[in-house]
Scaffold this motif. Structure first.
Motif, short mmCIF file in Angstrom:
data_model
loop_
_atom_site.label_atom_id
_atom_site.label_comp_id
_atom_site.label_asym_id
_atom_site.label_seq_id
_atom_site.Cartn_x
_atom_site.Cartn_y
_atom_site.Cartn_z
N VAL A 1 0.92 -1.15 -0.01
CA VAL A 1 -0.21 0.11 0.01
C VAL A 1 0.81 1.19 -0.18
O VAL A 1 0.61 2.20 -0.64
CB VAL A 1 -0.98 0.07 1.27
N GLU A 2 1.95 1.25 0.92
CA GLU A 2 3.06 2.51 0.75
C GLU A 2 3.44 2.59 -0.69
O GLU A 2 3.65 3.87 -1.17
CB GLU A 2 4.23 2.09 1.55
N MET A 3 3.61 1.33 -1.51
CA MET A 3 4.10 1.66 -2.98
C MET A 3 3.01 2.47 -3.47
O MET A 3 3.37 3.37 -4.31
CB MET A 3 4.50 0.27 -3.53
N ALA A 4 1.74 2.05 -3.26
CA ALA A 4 0.69 2.56 -4.14
C ALA A 4 0.55 4.29 -3.80
O ALA A 4 0.11 4.93 -4.72
CB ALA A 4 -0.82 1.92 -3.75
N GLN A 5 0.88 4.58 -2.63
CA GLN A 5 0.96 5.85 -2.37
C GLN A 5 1.89 6.73 -3.28
O GLN A 5 1.75 8.07 -3.29
CB GLN A 5 1.35 6.01 -0.56
N ILE A 6 2.86 6.39 -3.67
CA ILE A 6 3.81 7.03 -4.58
C ILE A 6 3.90 6.65 -5.95
O ILE A 6 5.00 6.79 -6.78
CB ILE A 6 5.32 7.11 -3.81
#
Length: 434
Positions: free
Chosen positions: A373-378
């Motif tokens: 999900v952190e990857m999706a944030q950027i």
């Protein structure tokens, strides 16, 4: 099986393409599947699922952490963090760029939100770094990468949602996220050091103030961190001391945020109104998504979708490592089109049985999923942290995404470190919780 999967993905993605809200699309897809493939009392099932999910005790913590974040967003914590950290960050290679990483790491321990962490730290840090002559690109990249830590370091709204949907202890998830979060922050700092050392022109000359600051002055600056450390003690301290459950710790955090707001002179009627409205809107959105995801998960289980998908993937003969590679690629692609909450709720009913069958446990997969999900944030074009930074800087999304790419690659590499060393996730829960 083919008909069920076709109906599931056709109905769901068709409604999303038409702009239907994610939560409503999930619930509507569930209704379509039940009417099409089972002769069941849909109205009664939906009513029962709705009551069971929205009265889950673990969900009580979610609106409280959101409320705490709304209070903190309207305080002067961002200025305090910069003033308290900058004298110490100036001692490291990369100097004040580390304020972004360390500031996000600290604020993540009280916010539970990646976007809020990026916004609060960035609104002061980016201006200060720009005024002091730091290259804007490296400042933006470090903020965008470190801002994602708001989901990995507890308390985390994503972990609460995963815990409810996967039937995993929220406190164990919170504890499991601490060490990976600190290690990932250290990786970001290492990259800042390396990048700035290889490209010294990105940094300005040291100022006379930085060169002449004494150790006593640096110690005095730490007083600026007192409000933040007080809130960390309220939330994490009360949980790990065994005084409070996650929900009770969230309530203590709200009380602490209220006190900090009052002491900083920010507790006014307009502020209270804005806090209440913002928290209600966010809770309503997330609550609808969680409800829809849970209903769809139950319906998929009734129709046997997870079992059938698990059998198909088992026939492919993927090793556990290759399964994680495939899932990472899947989440990187989904991150280009969906926000993190949607990614979890749409994939978890199918993906979790596969991961468990491959030998991974729910606790480990929860941390993996948070990093995804952190990857999706950027990840452009819908990475929410990219939009937050665009609002702070006015830079184009393509520019922000380009300077953030090294931090995305660091997170991908960190996922495989967790595969090779799963004890990074499990050691703290085992030591502290048994």
């Amino acid at each position: 099986m083919t008909g069920v999967m076709g109906a599931l993905f056709g109905a769901l993605f068709g409604m999303l393409a038409l702009g239907v809200w994610v939560g409503i699309a999930l619930i509507a897809t569930s209704i379509v599947l039940l009417y099409s493939f089972r002769n069941l009392p849909v109205d009664r099932l939906l009513a029962q699922y709705t009551f069971n999910i929205l009265t889950t005790p673990e969900l009580v913590a979610l609106p409280l952490f959101i409320l705490m974040g709304e209070f903190l967003f309207r305080t002067r914590l961002s200025r305090s963090l910069f003033n308290g950290l900058s004298p110490w960050a100036a001692l490291l290679p990369g100097r004040l760029l580390h304020v972004n990483v360390i500031g996000c790491t600290i604020f993540a321990a009280i916010s539970g939100s990646s976007a809020a962490t990026t916004q609060v730290v960035g609104r002061i840090a980016l201006n200060e770094l720009s005024k002091r002559g730091y290259d804007k690109r490296i400042a933006i990249g470090s903020l965008a990468g470190a801002g994602t830590l708001g989901f990995l370091i507890p308390p985390s709204s994503i972990m609460i949602i995963y815990g409810v949907l996967a039937d995993e202890s929220v406190l164990r998830l919170f504890t499991a996220g601490v060490l990976p979060g600190l290690l990932l922050a250290a990786c970001f700092m290492a990259w800042v050091m390396l990048h700035s050392t290889l490209n010294p022109a990105l940094l300005p000359e040291r100022t006379a103030e930085e060169r002449g600051m004494s150790f006593g002055q640096r110690l005095a600056a730490l007083r600026e961190l007192a409000p933040t450390l007080f809130l960390i003690l309220c939330v994490l301290g009360s949980m790990y001391a065994g005084i409070a459950t996650p929900s009770e710790a969230a309530a203590v955090g709200v009380l602490g945020a209220l006190l900090v707001s009052a002491l900083q002179g920010e507790l006014t009627w307009p502020t209270l109104k804005a806090v209440g409205l913002g928290a209600a809107q966010t809770c309503g959105m997330i609550g609808l998504i969680v409800l829809g995801a849970s209903i769809l998960g139950n319906v998929a289980a009734i129709l046997g979708v997870p079992r059938q998908v698990a059998e198909i993937v088992t026939e492919w003969g993927l090793s556990p490592l290759m399964l994680i590679v495939a899932l990472t690629l899947l989440y990187l692609v989904l991150g280009c089109f969906l926000d993190g909450f949607s990614m979890i709720v749409m994939t978890l009913p199918v993906v979790l049985p596969l991961v468990l069958a491959a030998g991974f446990d729910k606790l480990w997969f929860g941390i993996y999923l948070v990093i995804a999900v952190e990857m999706a944030q950027i990840t452009p074009p819908v990475g929410f942290n990219l939009f937050v930074i665009q609002g702070l800087t006015g830079e184009s999304l393509s520019t922000i995404a380009r300077v953030t790419l090294p931090y995305l690659l660091i997170m991908v590499a960190f996922v495989f470190l967790l595969v090779l060393a799963p004890g990074i996730v499990g050691i703290l829960p085992s030591l502290l919780l048994g």
